[in-house]
Design a protein around this motif. Structure first.
Motif, short mmCIF file in Angstrom:
data_model
loop_
_atom_site.label_atom_id
_atom_site.label_comp_id
_atom_site.label_asym_id
_atom_site.label_seq_id
_atom_site.Cartn_x
_atom_site.Cartn_y
_atom_site.Cartn_z
N HIS A 96 0.83 -1.22 0.00
CA HIS A 96 0.00 0.00 0.00
C HIS A 96 0.86 1.26 0.00
N HIS A 106 0.92 5.35 -1.58
CA HIS A 106 0.37 6.46 -2.36
C HIS A 106 1.56 7.16 -3.02
N HIS A 142 -9.42 1.60 0.23
CA HIS A 142 -9.29 1.65 1.69
C HIS A 142 -10.58 1.11 2.30
N HIS A 181 -5.57 -0.97 5.46
CA HIS A 181 -5.82 -0.59 6.86
C HIS A 181 -6.79 -1.55 7.56
N ASP A 209 1.96 2.72 3.41
CA ASP A 209 0.98 3.80 3.27
C ASP A 209 1.65 5.16 3.14
FE FE Z 1 -3.76 4.77 2.12
#
Ligand code: FE
Ligand code: GUN
Length: 466
Positions: A78, A80, A241, A278, A329
């Motif tokens: 994960h 971004h 998510h 998450h 993340d």
């Molecule tokens: Fe995220």
């Protein structure tokens, strides 16, 4: 030392964790790799057959130098990608404020493709250099900028799964950073799928497209519906998510009267190749649903400290046979290191078990269960990520891709000091607790060498991205 190993082999000591809680040590082992980058044999080097293969391959055998260990490449489940410039910043607000105040404005800037190219190229190089051989990326809402990320991953040779972020709900997304309609969100997602699959330099399919609704609160029903259909039509991975924070978890109940996971399922977004990030607030029934669908959770232990304000019950998920991998993340988690993700996974699991409020008696402070060990965390960061993505990676066994790291435990600038320790389990702990980028001497993806510290130092480069 380091060169491509396709059609050759690597000789050395390898450490991997095909299953939770068990480290497998392959001492003096020869891993043979075929012309496509797939492991064809794993055998003891000093056996009769090993000697025969060593002779046959001759100079096509790479020997890991003293103090070096072979580990599977790390799988970041994960990331971004556009948030990398924000790493280590802006962690003072809750998720729903953080998105509007910091993150959407940053991501919107990637519409400028030069801006995107500059920042994405630094990210991909840094992740590879740190040992991340596979990344599951959220890009941005912008189609063209997402294609730039795909170009860069293909050129760098990183295994990458990339999604154009779908976010079309005007009630939740700013006017200058959203899909103009549900149809546009689906159309642009499909365009990126076609772009990646048809890319002239992606013949081996190392980069894969991902259907990526940002999360339920960003998307209209029509977009969720259309993306679920698209994922089925295109037989694609899906990422989103799920139940990340109290706010996000409650949002689904308010809008649909059911949980976040149940909403995703209603729209056909939970399949064997779906990864939800998450998810600390999953109920037992939600977990059972994910297990039934074969979907996975990207456990982002560090980020959850900031935005989830809770700890994902990892032990419970693993006991249910739920697929789990680890994610950084970026930039909800302020570290790009998957080594750090392993460490934090262990640390927060202890906090869940023992509790943290010293005002409470020890017996009432925590769940009394929940801890995972370092081998399990590493398993999730490698083999577990592979299972989550339904890809043959993260394990040194026949049929798996040779995505691997050579870890130099003696690197002067590294974070590992062995003091003569040679017991493999201890060396493993020292590596995972201590490794930094300086310890990553070489990185192979599909048997092709993509990072070679010797070559890098020899060239005296390093770049300046101040
Ligand atoms: Fe995220
Ligand atoms: N939920 C929706 N978007 C995001 C994001 O960018 N980061 C995190 N951590 N959660 C999200």
């Amino acid at each position: 030392m380091t060169t491509d190993v396709r059609g050759g082999a690597v000789l050395g000591t390898f450490l991997h964790a095909p299953r939770p809680e068990r480290l497998d040590v392959l001492v003096d082992t020869l891993i043979c790799v075929d012309e496509a980058g797939v492991i064809s044999r794993v055998l003891p080097a000093f056996s009769h057959e090993g000697e025969r293969v060593l002779n046959e391959l001759g100079e096509r055998v790479i020997r890991l130098p003293d103090g070096h260990y072979g580990l599977p490449g790390l799988v970041d489940l994960h990331v971004h990608a556009p948030q990398y410039p924000q790493l280590g910043l802006a962690l003072d607000e809750p998720l729903e404020v953080w998105l509007q105040k910091y993150t959407f404005p940053l991501e919107a800037q990637y519409r400028d493709l030069d801006f995107a190219r500059e920042r994405y190229s630094v990210l991909v190089a840094d992740l590879l250099a740190g040992g991340t051989t596979t990344a599951l990326y959220f890009a941005t809402q912008d189609r063209a900028a997402t294609e730039v990320l795909a170009d860069l991953c293909i050129a760098a040779g990183q295994r990458a799964l990339i999604g154009k972020v779908a976010m079309d709900d005007p009630a939740a997304c700013p006017p200058d950073y959203r899909d103009e309609s549900a149809e546009a969100a689906v159309r642009d997602t499909r365009a990126v799928i076609d772009y990646i699959r048809g890319h002239a330099d992606n013949g081996e399919g190392r980069v894969l497209p991902v259907v990526t609704p940002r999360f339920v609160p960003s998307c209209t029903d029509a977009a969720l519906e259309g993306l679920g259909q698209l994922a089925r039509d295109c037989d694609c991975h899906v990422q989103t998510h799920c139940s990340e924070s109290d706010w996000a978890h409650n949002y689904a109940f308010e809008r649909f009267g059911i949980s976040d996971a149940a909403v995703l399922d209603r729209f056909g977004l939970l399949g064997r190749r779906s990864v939800v990030a998450h998810a600390p607030f999953l109920s037992e029934a939600d977990m059972d649903l994910l297990v039934e669908r074969g979907s996975a959770v990207a456990h982002c232990a560090l980020s959850n400290i900031y935005f989830a304000n809770s700890v994902f019950p990892l032990r419970q998920a693993l006991e249910k046979q739920l697929h789990v991998g680890l994610g950084t993340d970026i930039s909800g988690g302020p570290s790009a290191s998957m080594w750090e993700a392993c460490r934090t996974t262990v640390q927060v699991s202890r906090m869940l078990e023992e509790g943290v409020d010293p005002a409470l008696p020890a017996a009432e402070r925590g769940r009394g269960t929940g801890r995972v060990d370092l081998v399990t965390a590493f398993h999730l960061a490698t083999a577990g990520g592979g299972v989550a993505l339904d890809l043959p990676i993260g394990v040194f066994a026949e049929g798996y891709r040779f995505d691997a790291l050579a870890i130099d435990t003696r690197a002067v600038d590294g974070g590992i000091r062995l003091f003569g320790q040679t017991e493999p389990a201890a060396v493993f702990e020292k590596i995972v607790y201590g490794a930094n980028r300086s310890n990553v001497a070489a990185v192979w993806v599909d048997g092709i060498c993509r990072v070679d510290r010797g070559r890098r130092e020899g060239a005296g480069s390093g770049g300046n991205h101040a």
